[in-house]
Scaffold this motif. Sequence first.
Motif, PDB file in Angstrom:
ATOM      1  N   UNK B  39       0.841  -1.186   0.000  1.00 29.50           N
ATOM      2  CA  UNK B  39       0.000   0.000   0.000  1.00 29.50           C
ATOM      3  C   UNK B  39       0.878   1.239   0.000  1.00 29.50           C
ATOM      4  N   UNK B  40       2.093   1.099   0.448  1.00 34.43           N
ATOM      5  CA  UNK B  40       2.937   2.263   0.611  1.00 34.43           C
ATOM      6  C   UNK B  40       2.621   2.825   1.968  1.00 34.43           C
ATOM      7  N   UNK B  41       3.256   3.921   2.303  1.00 32.46           N
ATOM      8  CA  UNK B  41       3.007   4.447   3.634  1.00 32.46           C
ATOM      9  C   UNK B  41       1.862   5.438   3.647  1.00 32.46           C
ATOM     10  N   UNK B  42       1.337   5.709   2.487  1.00 30.19           N
ATOM     11  CA  UNK B  42       0.190   6.607   2.464  1.00 30.19           C
ATOM     12  C   UNK B  42      -1.021   5.819   2.915  1.00 30.19           C
ATOM     13  N   UNK B  43      -1.984   6.489   3.451  1.00 29.00           N
ATOM     14  CA  UNK B  43      -3.145   5.741   3.911  1.00 29.00           C
ATOM     15  C   UNK B  43      -4.386   6.615   3.891  1.00 29.00           C
ATOM     16  N   UNK B  44      -4.783   6.996   2.743  1.00 26.16           N
ATOM     17  CA  UNK B  44      -6.025   7.728   2.619  1.00 26.16           C
ATOM     18  C   UNK B  44      -7.171   6.731   2.695  1.00 26.16           C
ATOM     19  N   UNK B  45      -8.376   7.224   2.579  1.00 23.62           N
ATOM     20  CA  UNK B  45      -9.565   6.402   2.746  1.00 23.62           C
ATOM     21  C   UNK B  45      -9.511   5.143   1.882  1.00 23.62           C
ATOM     22  N   UNK B  46      -9.225   5.315   0.594  1.00 26.59           N
ATOM     23  CA  UNK B  46      -9.310   4.162  -0.293  1.00 26.59           C
ATOM     24  C   UNK B  46      -8.168   3.197  -0.025  1.00 26.59           C
ATOM     25  N   UNK B  47      -7.076   3.715   0.508  1.00 26.59           N
ATOM     26  CA  UNK B  47      -5.985   2.807   0.843  1.00 26.59           C
ATOM     27  C   UNK B  47      -6.391   1.872   1.970  1.00 26.59           C
ATOM     28  N   UNK B  50      -8.115  -0.755   0.317  1.00 23.30           N
ATOM     29  CA  UNK B  50      -7.166  -1.626  -0.376  1.00 23.30           C
ATOM     30  C   UNK B  50      -6.505  -2.563   0.625  1.00 23.30           C
ATOM     31  N   UNK B  51      -6.169  -2.012   1.783  1.00 20.10           N
ATOM     32  CA  UNK B  51      -5.516  -2.823   2.807  1.00 20.10           C
ATOM     33  C   UNK B  51      -6.408  -4.002   3.191  1.00 20.10           C
ATOM     34  N   UNK B  53      -8.743  -5.310   1.402  1.00 25.15           N
ATOM     35  CA  UNK B  53      -8.862  -6.192   0.252  1.00 25.15           C
ATOM     36  C   UNK B  53      -7.627  -7.100   0.146  1.00 25.15           C
ATOM     37  N   UNK B  54      -6.462  -6.510   0.348  1.00 25.70           N
ATOM     38  CA  UNK B  54      -5.241  -7.307   0.258  1.00 25.70           C
ATOM     39  C   UNK B  54      -5.177  -8.341   1.382  1.00 25.70           C
TER      40      UNK B  54
END
Lengths: 551, 331
Positions: B39-47, B50-51, B53-54
């Motif tokens: 995901x990278x270190x960014x973590x906005x809403x959609x991330x 994604x987290x 989901x992964x």
Amino acid sequence: MKGGHPLRLGGLLLLVVLAGCGSEADTVVDAGAGQGGGKPAYGDTYVEALQGNISGLIPNVLSDGPSFEVASLLYNGLVKYDKDLILRPELAESWQYSRDCLDLTFKLRRDVRWHDGQPFTAADVVFTYETMISPRTPTAYGSDFKSVDSVQAVDPYTVHVRYKHPTAKALQSWGIWMLPKHLLEEAAREGKLREAPQNRTNPVGTGPYLFKEWKSGEKVVLVANPNYFEGRPYISRVVYRIIPSSATTFLELKAKGVDGAKLTALQFKRQTEYPAFRKAYTKYQYAANVYVYLGLNLRDPRFADRRVRQAFAHAINKREIIEGVRLGLAREATGPYKPGTWQYNANVHQYPFDPAKARALLASAGWTATDSDGFLVKNGQRFKFDLLLAQGSDEGRKVSEIIQSSFKDLGVQVEIRVIEWAALLKDFIKKRNFEAVILAWGITPDPDQYDIWHSSKTSPDELNRIGYANAEVDDLLEKGRGTCVEAERKKYYDRLQEVLAEDQPIVFLYFRDGLPVVSSRVRGIVPAPIGINYNFNEWFVPLNLHRYTAG
Amino acid sequence: MFGYALRRLILAIPLLIGITFISFLVIHLAPGEPVETTVGESSTQSDAKLRERLREIYGLDKPLHVQYWNWVTRLARLDFGRSFSPDARPVLQKIGERLPITLLLNIVELLIIVTLAIPIGVLSATRQYSTFDKITTVFVFVGFATPDFWLALMLMIVFGVQLGWLPISGLRSPTWEYLAFWKQQWDFLAHLVLPILVATFGGLAGFSRYMRQSMLEVVRQDYIQSARAKGLPERVVIGKHALRNALLPIVTVLGLSLPGLIGGSVIVESIFAIPGMGQLMVQAVFERDYPVIMGNLVIVATLTLVANLIADLTYSLVDPRIRVAARRGRR
């Protein structure tokens, strides 16, 4: 993309990468003796060092720097940041906004073909959009399209996008790499883009280079696309050599085993100043899109007092840090935007190094008494805190030691604690279980930093890690992202910078410089605010200087 | 002896399961998750979505014992799973493409070490406190004390940058595919010289010391004395009577170094930019790529157990006493 063991960056990674490496107006070319003109010629191979293995070839589902660097030569977006960090059409020919910022219409170029010869059309744009927002796609960038209401192919070369509400970053989001519908439709539907052969052995884009081979952990080879819509690139072949150790990369440079690499400050300043190196390479310097800061947890009552933060800003000698840690190869940060960009506001409150003023500010916050060791005391408690930083960052360690010693003079005791990155993030930052921390932010060409400063973004996985809350800042951030008119945005962001400078929610330290070197036989490199790689397809080697006969 | 080998093999199975269970537990206890790095270190809403989901895709949302059970049952069908890294490739494929170069380097290295260390060890033992022995002693301590990465950098500077005789890193020159066949082979070999030199240096020191020690013990034995008393030439006394006995402990050490053959040295591989097992593992650990880590671990654990068994069996080949004892035991 980043050198050595960098301070870990947070957030907004895609945006950093879409823009390539950033830079400020005063870019520097330090030309060796060999730099000069010469007649453009086709041919030769360019060998670049990559610090890590790439993780795939469809960048839309990846997130690491090396993969983006390779992908930038294979794929295009509808728009692209030009050398001055202004959005220009790329696969689009033009675009038009409606007056209310809700309708965005792209006219596409008609002369673009995928690497396999199929024409690029509006159907591919719609497909890419649908893939990005599909919950089955493991991408980190779907949120860029959150405010899109609909995307339609009006005709094969016209795309119409309707937004739910005015969105400042709408245009920028269309810099996303376009994917070929005719090859990836099935994989995208099944959520298996990562497993698709295009991610491993056979990527198909529209970019200036074609994929040749990827030997995992060893190298990636690209060859010039003779049918590129802006004309065939001069350099026939690009070899990315994967070299994890920066010491090895540096020796390879000296032995001419690679043509281009990024240097550390020490290498740039002290180890490349001898005549043979200066003859063989040209050094470039520009402000990168990364700034280092001292973060304070504002949930701590001591740091919640603005005067304490202002005192800290006055107590830190930024010049000394830049000289000592970066050998002068960095620029003072006054806020979260890079000097030289359109959004940067220089007229904000400054904090020159002034220990006396720092002491006075602390005294006004009630820190007047001292204990027997000379440290400040309030309500029987010594002013003492832990400063956390990620393991492996030499830069972070030096910065924190300088801060530790400055604060000691101020009467504040700082204990430095070095913690492995994953643990630092999980056990301290996300749990908000820290007092102070040295970190870096990667910034974007677009000034929207809602995720970092807005008071609603404080849950564990969100980026307002320090717990900053300021009603005016919230309002400015909302307004700034809610219009597509740049002049209006500038007003909001100018004010935002004033408030942040006054408030010092974090102590802004410095913007690092990017320090690339390129073999001096390569010509046509024009450093610009965005960096040097933006016109790679125009780089060339004069015929008499070709080193590799290949291609 | 066949029964003995079979019994050992069967006993190895629970041992292997125990090893994998503990490793699985330890790896999952390390902070950070594979999704974090993707995901990278960014973590906005959609991330955040994604987290989730992964986690679902990777099965990380299930309790640990369920995850382990799923992994073991797949492994029983020899399915090592797919990597968590964004290339999502089968683990065996990833290991398979990294293994040959690591094996090649390590086997060449081991051969060089053995061929050099045994004569050096024997010579310094039979000529104890001679000039040769003193020189090798110094060499050994230098060898022990020299850090790999330092030696590698020094050799690179001398042979790569200053003399320009050898390539510095990687496996092939950028123009490799345009070279003639024999030049290609030469280019490849030239790239291997420095890494092998560095990897051999430290190992040679230890091994020759071991050989010397073992030899010294043997030459003090009574049967060496009686061999000499019989009037046998010194060449036969040392070369036949002493050496065969002195080699016994060396066989154990060699056997135990077999699993190391696929391990790959992280330092040597990173500094010479060699895409081998060491680099694959380090990257997998940083990315918390559990299937790759576990896959590699299973292979190494299996090899260790097999190597132990082989070492024990080889004993009986080189040491008649064990053979005899085994035969007596059966009677």
